[in-house]
Design an enzyme around this catalytic site. Structure first.
Site, mmCIF file in Angstrom:
data_model
loop_
_atom_site.group_PDB
_atom_site.id
_atom_site.type_symbol
_atom_site.label_atom_id
_atom_site.label_comp_id
_atom_site.label_asym_id
_atom_site.label_seq_id
_atom_site.Cartn_x
_atom_site.Cartn_y
_atom_site.Cartn_z
ATOM 1 N N SER A 31 0.801 -1.220 0.000
ATOM 2 C CA SER A 31 0.000 0.000 0.000
ATOM 3 C C SER A 31 0.836 1.274 0.000
ATOM 4 O O SER A 31 1.604 1.506 -0.910
ATOM 5 C CB SER A 31 -0.964 -0.049 1.170
ATOM 6 O OG SER A 31 -1.870 1.011 1.087
ATOM 7 N N ASP A 58 -3.114 6.232 -3.251
ATOM 8 C CA ASP A 58 -1.897 5.626 -2.691
ATOM 9 C C ASP A 58 -1.372 4.480 -3.556
ATOM 10 O O ASP A 58 -1.848 4.254 -4.670
ATOM 11 C CB ASP A 58 -2.167 5.140 -1.261
ATOM 12 C CG ASP A 58 -3.097 3.943 -1.235
ATOM 13 O OD1 ASP A 58 -3.912 3.795 -2.163
ATOM 14 O OD2 ASP A 58 -3.003 3.127 -0.298
ATOM 15 N N ASP A 100 -1.660 1.206 -3.711
ATOM 16 C CA ASP A 100 -2.537 0.171 -4.270
ATOM 17 C C ASP A 100 -3.917 0.697 -4.664
ATOM 18 O O ASP A 100 -4.810 -0.089 -4.974
ATOM 19 C CB ASP A 100 -2.653 -1.000 -3.290
ATOM 20 C CG ASP A 100 -3.246 -0.592 -1.958
ATOM 21 O OD1 ASP A 100 -3.097 0.587 -1.578
ATOM 22 O OD2 ASP A 100 -3.862 -1.443 -1.288
ATOM 23 N N ARG A 137 -6.813 4.358 -1.348
ATOM 24 C CA ARG A 137 -6.989 5.586 -0.568
ATOM 25 C C ARG A 137 -7.283 6.779 -1.467
ATOM 26 O O ARG A 137 -6.982 6.754 -2.653
ATOM 27 C CB ARG A 137 -5.717 5.894 0.226
ATOM 28 C CG ARG A 137 -5.394 4.843 1.243
ATOM 29 C CD ARG A 137 -4.251 5.303 2.120
ATOM 30 N NE ARG A 137 -3.962 4.264 3.101
ATOM 31 C CZ ARG A 137 -3.352 4.475 4.252
ATOM 32 N NH1 ARG A 137 -2.939 5.693 4.561
ATOM 33 N NH2 ARG A 137 -3.129 3.490 5.095
ATOM 34 N N LYS A 194 -11.682 -0.420 0.416
ATOM 35 C CA LYS A 194 -11.838 0.999 0.181
ATOM 36 C C LYS A 194 -11.413 1.282 -1.251
ATOM 37 O O LYS A 194 -10.718 0.486 -1.864
ATOM 38 C CB LYS A 194 -11.059 1.812 1.202
ATOM 39 C CG LYS A 194 -9.587 1.486 1.347
ATOM 40 C CD LYS A 194 -9.042 2.228 2.573
ATOM 41 C CE LYS A 194 -7.537 2.124 2.674
ATOM 42 N NZ LYS A 194 -7.108 1.079 3.613
HETATM 43 C C1 VG1 Z 1 -3.364 2.029 8.394
HETATM 44 C C2 VG1 Z 1 -4.585 2.879 8.610
HETATM 45 C C3 VG1 Z 1 -5.835 2.029 8.514
HETATM 46 C C4 VG1 Z 1 -5.862 1.313 7.153
HETATM 47 C C5 VG1 Z 1 -4.584 0.517 6.995
HETATM 48 C C6 VG1 Z 1 -4.482 -0.135 5.638
HETATM 49 O O1 VG1 Z 1 -3.268 1.054 9.422
HETATM 50 O O2 VG1 Z 1 -4.536 3.532 9.856
HETATM 51 O O3 VG1 Z 1 -6.960 2.842 8.683
HETATM 52 O O4 VG1 Z 1 -6.959 0.457 7.073
HETATM 53 O O5 VG1 Z 1 -3.450 1.373 7.141
HETATM 54 O O6 VG1 Z 1 -4.562 0.796 4.624
HETATM 55 P P1 VG1 Z 1 -2.342 1.217 10.711
HETATM 56 O O7 VG1 Z 1 -2.506 -0.055 11.482
HETATM 57 O O8 VG1 Z 1 -0.972 1.477 10.216
HETATM 58 O O9 VG1 Z 1 -2.871 2.417 11.442
HETATM 59 V V1 VG1 Z 1 -3.729 0.517 3.200
HETATM 60 O O10 VG1 Z 1 -4.173 1.711 2.075
HETATM 61 O O11 VG1 Z 1 -2.134 0.531 3.785
HETATM 62 O O12 VG1 Z 1 -4.151 -0.995 2.717
HETATM 63 CO CO CO Z 2 -3.691 1.298 0.283
#
Ligand code: VG1
Ligand code: CO
Length: 544
Positions: free
Chosen positions: A113, A278, A280, A283, A377
């Site tokens: 991501s 982002d 992938d 976001r 998302k």
């Molecule tokens: C972060 C975000 C979370 C999101 C996750 C994956 O996690 O806070 O809201 O769902 O990334 O998003 P963490 O545990 O680092 O707070 V993605 O776009 O990296 O798949």
């Molecule tokens: Co992502």
């Protein structure tokens, strides 16, 4: 067909985090590391058993290699049919859609991501289930347990498949279909949004937008949809070519990491609307002229305006947000008379609610929003949603936001991250907070009084599964809130996230600077957790 069974050794560090397994590339390149985890997934889900598996990734370094390995192993583990994105590309929401559309039993998404890419960067694997959504907590735990017991993995002894040419090829007894990564997704968007109306906006001389794909996966999607199908001028999409190292930057759209886009939108040449996505593609960051829309506000605006989007004109069954996301959404839900669920951080917690039809829209403060159209998302979807609101209401972003605040009040909001701090220190900071929550109520804090404090625990209303220790919440009597949690996506040390929220009903105070409004809360949050002493940091490394 020649199936090889190769000896492996179990690893004990393959515990999936908030969103799959993420590690530095160097870790993934250890002998059989990738294979070990893939074999653990295949065995946990009961093997291929004549089923279909979707495979793709965000194009980062090691993606192509991983796809060849995964394909050989999937074939050896009995999958009948593999659906692979051309050049190994599939955005997370597009993969989710393909799994659902093809009736696949699951999918592998190779992505870390928003984490950096390249040989020195990170790599990751997400396994999504038949509903198109991230593996549940229960499944993730089972995969982890299995990964610690793997002593052999299977693969077919076949040459690499050509993933750059559309069409079907065989891999042993398995059929591999290489598909266009964009077309099914673009078709889905056409069922939700009025493309004629959007085209009118994007071709009008009085409207200009910019989409920053950050050299990550959304480039081809945004070009195909915004420029080719909707007629936005060529050049609307910037940084549109996916690169294995994302051009050396972190593909993480937020106030800190998208400085160029933010400065552009606050400068002389600002356009009407800008967005970024982002690594992938799940976001979204939304900007208007001289206006940054917090993701929490964005989610509330989507819910409040859903009736203008054809795909949601029938109304919303309910909505959900992750716990740290501001409560702006709750106010909209209340007015709409629909339930609003509060879930732990991570999209996997929305899956059951979406599958059960209890929610239509959901989102997180971390620049994520989505709906029941897929089980992830979806960055570009949020952009099309915003464009529809702008087109139908005939208002610029800042008017839409001000109007929203007038109606519901404003939730001033910020997230402060202390990245790559010492993991032991971060854990003991959280332990110390946990010890305090029991007797925090009644204490004075940031000009108010603590009404409740707890360590968030969630019982899934559909399957009754329980997720504990999901973050410390400190709620104040004046409606303010401080939340602390540790990130589950980082790969170096620990990252402490502090989420600050203060509600303001009075319209004449809505234009205040969020930093100033949240200053005393920020100070209180820092001293309550003894940040400088415990982490050796004076201020956060990222504020967004
Ligand atoms: C972060 C975000 C979370 C999101 C996750 C994956 O996690 O806070 O809201 O769902 O990334 O998003 P963490 O545990 O680092 O707070 V993605 O776009 O990296 O798949
Ligand atoms: Co992502």
């Amino acid at each position: 067909m020649n199936v090889l069974t190769m000896p492996a050794r179990p690893y004990d560090d393959q515990r999936p985090g908030t969103s799959g397994l993420r590690k530095p590339v160097a870790i993934f390149r250890q002998p059989h590391y990738l294979e070990n985890y893939l074999q653990a997934i295949f065995e946990t889900v009961g093997g291929g058993a004549n089923r279909t598996l979707v495979i793709g990734g965000d194009g980062r370094f090691f993606n192509r290699e991983a796809i060849q390995t995964a394909s050989r192993m999937a074939a050896a583990n009995g999958y009948k049919h593999l659906v692979v994105g051309r050049a190994g590309l599939l955005s997370t929401p597009a993969a989710s859609h393909l799994i659902r559309k093809r009736g696949a039993s699951g999918g592998l998404i190779f992505s870390a991501s928003h984490n950096p890419g390249g040989p020195e960067g990170d790599f990751g694997i997400k396994y999504n289930s038949a509903n198109g959504g991230p593996a549940s907590e229960t499944l993730s735990r089972a995969i982890y347990a299995r990964s610690k017991r793997i002593v052999a993995y299977r693969l077919v002894d076949e040459p690499d498949i050509d993933i750059d040419r559309l069409g079907k090829v065989s891999l042993g007894e398995t059929e591999v279909e290489v598909v266009d990564p964009v077309s099914d997704y673009a078709e889905l968007m056409e069922t939700l949004f009025d493309f004629e109306r959007l085209a009118e906006l994007l071709t009008s001389t009085s409207f200009k937008m910019r989409f920053d794909a950050m050299h990550a996966i959304t480039g081809p999607y945004a070009r195909a949809i915004l420029e080719e199908r909707l007629g936005a001028p060529v050049g609307t999409v910037v940084n549109g070519k996916p690169l294995p190292d994302f051009g050396g930057a972190k593909p993480d759209p937020n106030l800190g990491r998208s400085r160029n886009l933010v400065d552009f939108m606050f400068g002389q040449d600002a356009v009407n609307f800008a967005a970024a996505s982002d690594g992938d593609g799940d976001r979204n960051m939304i900007l208007g002229r001289k206006m940054f829309v917090t993701p929490s506000d964005s989610l509330a605006v989507l819910a409040a305006n859903a009736h203008v989007v054809p795909g949601y004109s029938g109304g919303l069954a309910g909505v959900a947000r992750s716990m740290p996301t501001s409560r702006a959404l709750d106010r909209v839900a209340q007015e709409l008379g629909v339930p609003c669920f509060e879930t732990p951080t991570g999209w996997k917690f929305f899956g059951n609610l979406l599958d059960a039809g209890r929610i239509t829209l959901c989102g997180e403060e971390s620049f994520g929003a989505g709906s029941d159209h897929v089980r992830e998302k979806d960055g570009l979807w949020a952009v099309l949603f915003w464009l529809t609101i702008i087109a139908v209401r005939g208002m610029p972003v800042h008017r839409i936001i001000k109007d929203h605040w007038d109606r519901y009040g404003r939730h001033f909001y910020a997230r402060h991250d202390y990245e790559a701090v010492d993991a032991a220190a971060a854990n003991s900071l959280m332990d110390a907070l946990r010890d305090q929550v029991g007797d925090m109520a009644g204490k004075r804090l940031a000009g108010s009084i603590v009404s409740t404090a707890d360590d968030f625990s969630y019982t899934d209303p559909v399957d009754r599964s329980v997720a504990e220790r999901q973050g410390i919440r400190v709620l104040l009597e004046d409606g303010s809130r401080i939340v602390y949690r540790l990130s589950g996506t980082g790969t170096g040390g620990a990252t402490l996230r502090i989420y600050l929220e203060r509600y303001e009903a009075r319209a004449w105070l809505h234009d205040k600077d969020a930093r100033k409004v949240l200053n005393d809360l920020s100070f209180a949050a820092g001293s309550l957790a003894e940040i400088p002493a415990r982490l050796g940091r004076e201020r956060p490394s990222l504020v967004t």
